[in-house]
Design a protein around this motif. Structure first.
Motif, PDB file in Angstrom:
ATOM      1  N   VAL A   1       0.865  -1.180   0.000  1.00  0.00           N
ATOM      2  CA  VAL A   1       0.000   0.000   0.000  1.00  0.00           C
ATOM      3  C   VAL A   1       0.898   1.225   0.000  1.00  0.00           C
ATOM      4  CG1 VAL A   1      -1.806   1.295   1.190  1.00  0.00           C
ATOM      5  CG2 VAL A   1      -1.814  -1.211   1.278  1.00  0.00           C
ATOM      6  N   PHE A   2       0.776   2.037  -1.037  1.00  0.00           N
ATOM      7  CA  PHE A   2       1.526   3.290  -1.101  1.00  0.00           C
ATOM      8  C   PHE A   2       0.653   4.419  -0.585  1.00  0.00           C
ATOM      9  CE2 PHE A   2       3.916   1.267  -4.816  1.00  0.00           C
ATOM     10  CZ  PHE A   2       4.963   0.867  -4.008  1.00  0.00           C
ATOM     11  N   MET A   3       1.271   5.339   0.151  1.00  0.00           N
ATOM     12  CA  MET A   3       0.537   6.427   0.778  1.00  0.00           C
ATOM     13  C   MET A   3       1.117   7.765   0.339  1.00  0.00           C
ATOM     14  SD  MET A   3       0.344   4.687   4.583  1.00  0.00           S
ATOM     15  CE  MET A   3      -0.627   6.004   5.296  1.00  0.00           C
ATOM     16  N   THR A   4       0.229   8.761   0.184  1.00  0.00           N
ATOM     17  CA  THR A   4       0.683  10.098  -0.180  1.00  0.00           C
ATOM     18  C   THR A   4       1.350  10.747   1.024  1.00  0.00           C
ATOM     19  OG1 THR A   4      -1.467  11.058   0.393  1.00  0.00           O
ATOM     20  CG2 THR A   4      -1.152  10.357  -1.887  1.00  0.00           C
ATOM     21  N   SER A   5       2.006  11.873   0.768  1.00  0.00           N
ATOM     22  CA  SER A   5       2.775  12.532   1.827  1.00  0.00           C
ATOM     23  C   SER A   5       1.903  13.188   2.877  1.00  0.00           C
ATOM     24  CB  SER A   5       3.695  13.589   1.212  1.00  0.00           C
ATOM     25  OG  SER A   5       2.937  14.561   0.515  1.00  0.00           O
ATOM     26  N   GLY A   6       0.646  13.507   2.544  1.00  0.00           N
ATOM     27  CA  GLY A   6      -0.244  14.117   3.516  1.00  0.00           C
ATOM     28  C   GLY A   6       0.006  15.577   3.764  1.00  0.00           C
ATOM     29  N   THR A   7       0.675  16.273   2.803  1.00  0.00           N
ATOM     30  CA  THR A   7       1.018  17.679   3.032  1.00  0.00           C
ATOM     31  C   THR A   7      -0.140  18.626   2.772  1.00  0.00           C
ATOM     32  OG1 THR A   7       1.867  17.804   0.769  1.00  0.00           O
ATOM     33  CG2 THR A   7       3.445  17.323   2.517  1.00  0.00           C
ATOM     34  N   THR A   8      -1.181  18.189   2.029  1.00  0.00           N
ATOM     35  CA  THR A   8      -2.256  19.118   1.687  1.00  0.00           C
ATOM     36  C   THR A   8      -3.394  19.113   2.689  1.00  0.00           C
ATOM     37  OG1 THR A   8      -3.269  17.432   0.265  1.00  0.00           O
ATOM     38  CG2 THR A   8      -1.757  19.009  -0.775  1.00  0.00           C
ATOM     39  N   ARG A   9      -3.594  18.007   3.390  1.00  0.00           N
ATOM     40  CA  ARG A   9      -4.680  17.934   4.363  1.00  0.00           C
ATOM     41  C   ARG A   9      -4.191  17.293   5.656  1.00  0.00           C
ATOM     42  NH1 ARG A   9      -9.587  15.092   1.436  1.00  0.00           N
ATOM     43  NH2 ARG A   9     -10.177  14.830   3.593  1.00  0.00           N
ATOM     44  N   GLY A  10      -3.071  17.798   6.149  1.00  0.00           N
ATOM     45  CA  GLY A  10      -2.564  17.309   7.423  1.00  0.00           C
ATOM     46  C   GLY A  10      -2.234  15.838   7.391  1.00  0.00           C
ATOM     47  N   GLU A  11      -2.836  15.094   8.283  1.00  0.00           N
ATOM     48  CA  GLU A  11      -2.539  13.673   8.406  1.00  0.00           C
ATOM     49  C   GLU A  11      -3.436  12.798   7.538  1.00  0.00           C
ATOM     50  OE1 GLU A  11       0.119  12.491  10.013  1.00  0.00           O
ATOM     51  OE2 GLU A  11       0.548  14.617  10.245  1.00  0.00           O
ATOM     52  N   VAL A  12      -4.355  13.389   6.786  1.00  0.00           N
ATOM     53  CA  VAL A  12      -5.200  12.608   5.888  1.00  0.00           C
ATOM     54  C   VAL A  12      -4.367  12.247   4.672  1.00  0.00           C
ATOM     55  CG1 VAL A  12      -7.320  12.530   4.543  1.00  0.00           C
ATOM     56  CG2 VAL A  12      -7.254  13.812   6.683  1.00  0.00           C
ATOM     57  N   ARG A  13      -4.128  10.952   4.467  1.00  0.00           N
ATOM     58  CA  ARG A  13      -3.233  10.512   3.412  1.00  0.00           C
ATOM     59  C   ARG A  13      -3.965   9.595   2.442  1.00  0.00           C
ATOM     60  NH1 ARG A  13       2.148   8.353   6.243  1.00  0.00           N
ATOM     61  NH2 ARG A  13       2.927   8.576   4.119  1.00  0.00           N
ATOM     62  N   GLY A  14      -3.738   9.853   1.158  1.00  0.00           N
ATOM     63  CA  GLY A  14      -4.301   8.984   0.146  1.00  0.00           C
ATOM     64  C   GLY A  14      -3.584   7.649   0.120  1.00  0.00           C
ATOM     65  N   ARG A  15      -4.315   6.605  -0.300  1.00  0.00           N
ATOM     66  CA  ARG A  15      -3.746   5.267  -0.347  1.00  0.00           C
ATOM     67  C   ARG A  15      -4.048   4.618  -1.689  1.00  0.00           C
ATOM     68  NH1 ARG A  15      -4.865   6.333   4.911  1.00  0.00           N
ATOM     69  NH2 ARG A  15      -3.555   5.364   6.517  1.00  0.00           N
ATOM     70  N   ASN A  16      -3.036   3.986  -2.258  1.00  0.00           N
ATOM     71  CA  ASN A  16      -3.220   3.209  -3.478  1.00  0.00           C
ATOM     72  C   ASN A  16      -2.801   1.779  -3.176  1.00  0.00           C
ATOM     73  OD1 ASN A  16      -3.888   2.612  -6.090  1.00  0.00           O
ATOM     74  ND2 ASN A  16      -2.220   3.748  -7.050  1.00  0.00           N
ATOM     75  N   HIS A  17      -3.741   0.852  -3.326  1.00  0.00           N
ATOM     76  CA  HIS A  17      -3.554  -0.532  -2.900  1.00  0.00           C
ATOM     77  C   HIS A  17      -3.109  -1.407  -4.077  1.00  0.00           C
ATOM     78  CE1 HIS A  17      -6.334   1.277   0.030  1.00  0.00           C
ATOM     79  NE2 HIS A  17      -5.814   0.423   0.904  1.00  0.00           N
ATOM     80  N   HIS A  18      -2.111  -2.257  -3.812  1.00  0.00           N
ATOM     81  CA  HIS A  18      -1.547  -3.120  -4.851  1.00  0.00           C
ATOM     82  C   HIS A  18      -1.589  -4.580  -4.373  1.00  0.00           C
ATOM     83  CE1 HIS A  18      -0.027   0.375  -7.100  1.00  0.00           C
ATOM     84  NE2 HIS A  18       0.156   0.894  -5.902  1.00  0.00           N
ATOM     85  N   PRO A  19      -2.527  -5.364  -4.901  1.00  0.00           N
ATOM     86  CA  PRO A  19      -2.610  -6.776  -4.505  1.00  0.00           C
ATOM     87  C   PRO A  19      -1.312  -7.525  -4.764  1.00  0.00           C
ATOM     88  CG  PRO A  19      -4.565  -6.120  -5.734  1.00  0.00           C
ATOM     89  CD  PRO A  19      -3.589  -4.995  -5.855  1.00  0.00           C
TER      90      PRO A  19
END
Length: 366
Positions: free
Chosen positions: A92-110
């Motif tokens: 699971v890759f996660m975004t840096s969270g710089t635009t909305r604090g600790e809310v981080r986007g996630r992209n899931h890779h089976p």
């Protein structure tokens, strides 16, 4: 990996690996793979299915890849976009969270094999350009320190797959930038007359350039040496205008601007796009045969006329598990051979992106 999506997912992965390995494709082949992946995501990715239903699109009504509704990248922060349960994913890759604090986007890779093949195939052609291996100095932490960072994976995989002996990372999460270590590596390359690749995030290069300037140090790296920057400053360094940035690289390392290549990518994608050097900016960027780009009016979702600016939307077939097609917050213009990246959305364009996110969340909500 288990679950109801497994048989279709395995078939899609096998087809996709073969598709990435081939040299180019026809429009019909691209549409065929896009349709297969859209059906997979529509069937097993519930938030995305509701979004598509609100748009009135089903697999039966899909005429081609341009019809696939693009998911705004901010939706990756608010919804789980995955055909399989997240705990069954290999990475699971996660975004840096710089635009909305600790809310981080996630992209899931089976499975990570598709992401890795996409990276290696494209990197070999666009950056290595026929060189089998070369020494690499990386200005970013290793993926062992940042396992959820797609950029750390990208640079570590580049070093493992294409790096000659002596390749290593010169930035650590704990210790920061090892300026002395980088200088030794570059000095050794000059002494040996061997080309070297210097790779990293743009903010790392800014810190290195500042450190070299303070020390009064500059290099003339051997012919064939090249530089890869990955763009963005993420509030970790002062922002530098592009011409000044690439002039600084050329002066500090003796590498022509035409050998200073920018990689454009993001956590929400599974592929990267490149330019062919930055002798002039902005430079034309393009991707491999498994990714295609449109320029959209974010308020209407329609493709703008050729030569007009709009928000970039990428259809990345390697992004098979979450959503192949995403709406970025980057502004660009289509040109022969690819697109020009003009910056982040502002004003009406930013408003359009926000409305697109709102529309997705309203549609995806149970």
């Amino acid at each position: 990996m288990t679950g109801s999506a497994l048989p279709e997912l395995q078939q899609a992965i096998e087809r996709l690996l073969a598709f990435l390995a081939q040299d180019g494709c026809t429009d019909a082949e691209f549409d065929e793979v896009a349709a297969q992946l859209f059906t997979l995501q529509y069937t097993h990715d519930e938030p995305y299915r509701r979004f598509c239903q609100r748009r009135g699109l089903t697999p039966r009504r899909l005429a081609g890849w341009r019809d696939i509704p693009p998911v705004p990248i901010s939706a990756f922060k608010d919804s789980t976009l995955s055909c399989v349960p997240p705990d069954e994913c290999e990475r699971v890759f996660m975004t840096s969270g710089t635009t909305r604090g600790e809310v981080r986007g996630r992209n899931h890779h089976p499975v990570i094999a598709v992401w890795d093949l996409s990276m290696r195939r494209n990197f070999a052609r666009r950056f290595m350009q026929g060189a089998p291996r070369m020494r690499m100095a990386t200005l970013f932490p290793d993926e062992g320190e940042l396992p959820n960072s797609s950029l750390a994976r990208y640079l570590s995989l580049a070093s493992r797959s294409f790096g000659a002996p002596g390749s290593r990372a010169y930035v650590s999460a704990a210790g920061g930038l090892d300026v002395e270590g980088v200088c030794r590596a570059l000095g050794d390359a000059v002494a040996a007359g061997e080309a070297i690749a210097l790779m990293g995030a743009s903010f790392s290069f800014v810190h290195l350039l500042d450190a070299l300037r303070e020390r009064g140090i500059a290099f003339t790296l051997p012919a064939g040496s090249r530089i890869l920057d990955t763009g963005g400053y993420k509030q970790q360094a002062r922002e530098v205008p592009l011409d000044e940035f690439y002039d600084g690289l050329a002066q500090a390392f003796g590498v022509p601007r035409a050998r200073c290549i920018n990689m454009y990518g993001m956590t929400e994608l599974s592929s990267q796009l490149y330019d062919d050097g930055n002798a002039a900016v902005p430079s034309v960027k393009s991707g491999p045969h498994w990714i295609r780009t449109r320029v959209l009016d974010p308020l209407t979702g329609r493709e703008v006329a050729p030569g007009e600016r709009g928000v970039l939307a990428h259809c990345d077939l390697a992004n098979f598990n979450s959503a192949t097609t995403i709406l970025t917050e980057d502004v660009g213009v289509a040109v022969p051979g690819g697109f020009l990246l003009l910056g982040r959305a502002e004003g009406a364009e930013a408003k359009g992106c926000s409305l697109a996110v709102q529309a997705f969340l309203e549609a995806a909500r149970p």
